[in-house]
Design a protein around this motif. Structure first.
Motif, mmCIF file in Angstrom:
data_model
loop_
_atom_site.group_PDB
_atom_site.id
_atom_site.type_symbol
_atom_site.label_atom_id
_atom_site.label_comp_id
_atom_site.label_asym_id
_atom_site.label_seq_id
_atom_site.Cartn_x
_atom_site.Cartn_y
_atom_site.Cartn_z
ATOM 1 N N SER A 1 12.712 -1.063 11.320
ATOM 2 C CA SER A 1 11.704 -1.199 9.851
ATOM 3 C C SER A 1 10.672 -0.625 10.108
ATOM 4 O O SER A 1 9.869 -0.551 11.042
ATOM 5 C CB SER A 1 11.516 -2.832 9.673
ATOM 6 O OG SER A 1 10.582 -3.486 10.623
ATOM 7 N N LEU A 2 9.942 0.031 8.788
ATOM 8 C CA LEU A 2 8.673 0.363 8.597
ATOM 9 C C LEU A 2 7.756 -0.241 7.870
ATOM 10 O O LEU A 2 8.167 -0.583 6.606
ATOM 11 C CB LEU A 2 8.775 2.018 8.220
ATOM 12 C CG LEU A 2 7.418 2.564 7.847
ATOM 13 C CD1 LEU A 2 6.460 2.700 9.110
ATOM 14 C CD2 LEU A 2 7.707 3.941 7.424
ATOM 15 N N ALA A 3 6.651 -0.855 8.243
ATOM 16 C CA ALA A 3 5.677 -1.905 7.428
ATOM 17 C C ALA A 3 6.318 -2.965 6.761
ATOM 18 O O ALA A 3 6.171 -3.236 5.696
ATOM 19 C CB ALA A 3 5.058 -0.800 6.557
ATOM 20 N N GLY A 4 7.431 -3.293 7.574
ATOM 21 C CA GLY A 4 8.054 -4.781 7.043
ATOM 22 C C GLY A 4 9.369 -4.218 5.920
ATOM 23 O O GLY A 4 10.133 -5.202 5.671
ATOM 24 N N ARG A 5 9.590 -2.880 5.975
ATOM 25 C CA ARG A 5 10.935 -2.503 5.093
ATOM 26 C C ARG A 5 11.899 -2.199 6.141
ATOM 27 O O ARG A 5 11.816 -1.204 6.745
ATOM 28 C CB ARG A 5 10.667 -1.299 4.063
ATOM 29 C CG ARG A 5 11.821 -1.011 3.368
ATOM 30 C CD ARG A 5 11.508 0.346 2.506
ATOM 31 N NE ARG A 5 11.509 1.554 3.243
ATOM 32 C CZ ARG A 5 12.783 2.080 3.423
ATOM 33 N NH1 ARG A 5 13.973 1.940 3.019
ATOM 34 N NH2 ARG A 5 12.562 3.434 4.310
ATOM 35 N N SER A 6 13.204 -2.697 6.060
ATOM 36 C CA SER A 6 14.376 -2.549 6.934
ATOM 37 C C SER A 6 14.695 -1.029 6.445
ATOM 38 O O SER A 6 14.862 -0.886 5.523
ATOM 39 C CB SER A 6 15.391 -3.711 6.628
ATOM 40 O OG SER A 6 16.577 -3.357 7.475
ATOM 41 N N LEU A 7 15.309 -0.603 7.589
ATOM 42 C CA LEU A 7 15.764 0.711 7.673
ATOM 43 C C LEU A 7 17.320 0.712 7.495
ATOM 44 O O LEU A 7 17.994 1.655 7.397
ATOM 45 C CB LEU A 7 15.495 1.918 8.764
ATOM 46 C CG LEU A 7 14.133 2.181 8.406
ATOM 47 C CD1 LEU A 7 13.474 2.953 9.778
ATOM 48 C CD2 LEU A 7 13.591 2.806 7.253
#
Length: 261
Positions: free
Chosen positions: A237-243
């Protein structure tokens, strides 16, 4: 190997940051990707107008590393003694230090499970004279690492002063959008990592070197980090956003990387 260093060479190292280094992964007594590390050290010597060391002696020391599983090997080159102030005229032979330390075992977990990636508040300044080099002056990274520790982040994306994506605090950065693969352009800062060079060699023209805003990374389908010790680490994840868990390129590259020394 712990080569004795002339005190004046040490003074240039700690007073002026007049030197550079590479950190390597030794596995079962063999340094992985040594040709890429050596090529980077040679390039740094040329750019810093520093005499090259005795490579045959270094090769002999690396060949003699004990077969003891995984180890960290740091090779540091400092400008030789001589000169006055900032001047380099009359400096002697480049001084060498080779240090071996335990391997950070958590990197194996990172490779398997991936990590969550934050975004650092601290920015990297523009430094075209030193861009790409791994000099012994790592104060920007020290401050960025302090931020990671304060915020309890495993790693973080670092932007430059113009807001463009540069790298992570201790690693280089790649991302995929659809079939296209990208990595940041490092003409004004950052470090040209050896594993970054290996990945670019493996993927060839598929990799686009770009100056990109954070939004490009936030829109990625897959992100991974690289350095000589952590290897290739997928980002969950990036800054809380799942990839979304699609690590297709990362896993394929991991398999190739495990097949080489």
């Amino acid at each position: 190997m712990q080569t004795l260093l002339d005190s004046t060479a040490l003074a240039r190292g700690w007073q002026l940051g007049d030197g550079h280094f590479t950190t390597m992964h030794a596995r079962r007594g063999r340094v992985r990707l040594w040709p890429l590390h050596q090529a980077r050290l040679m390039a740094a010597c040329r750019r810093l107008h520093m005499a090259e060391p005795d490579w045959a002696a270094i090769d002999a020391e690396l060949t003699a590393l004990p077969d003891e599983g995984d180890r960290v090997v740091r090779l540091t080159l400092l400008r030789g003694p001589g000169g006055r102030g900032y001047g380099i005229a009359g400096c002697g032979a480049t001084q060498v230090a080779l240090n071996v330390s335990p391997f950070p075992a958590h990197y194996f977990t990172w490779r398997e499970r991936g990590i969550d990636l934050g975004v650092c508040e601290g920015r990297l300044g523009s430094s075209p004279l030193l861009a790409g080099l791994k000099t012994v002056n790592r104060l920007e990274q020290v401050l960025l690492k302090a931020e990671l520790e304060r915020r309890e982040l495993a790693e973080g994306v670092v932007l430059n002063e113009a807001g463009r994506v540069m790298e992570a605090v201790t690693a280089n950065l790649f991302w995929r959008k659809g079939d296209a693969v990208f990595t940041p352009e490092l003409a004004n800062g950052g470090v040209h990592g050896t594993l970054r060079a290996w990945v670019m060699g493996e993927l060839g023209e598929r990799v686009q070197v770009v100056s990109a805003p954070l939004e490009a990374l936030q829109d990625a389908d897959e992100i991974w980090l690289t350095n000589a010790l952590m290897g290739l680490v997928p980002v969950c994840s990036l800054a809380g956003r799942s990839l979304g868990g699609d690590y297709s390129i990362t896993r394929a590259l991991q398999q190739r990387y495990e097949q080489i020394d």
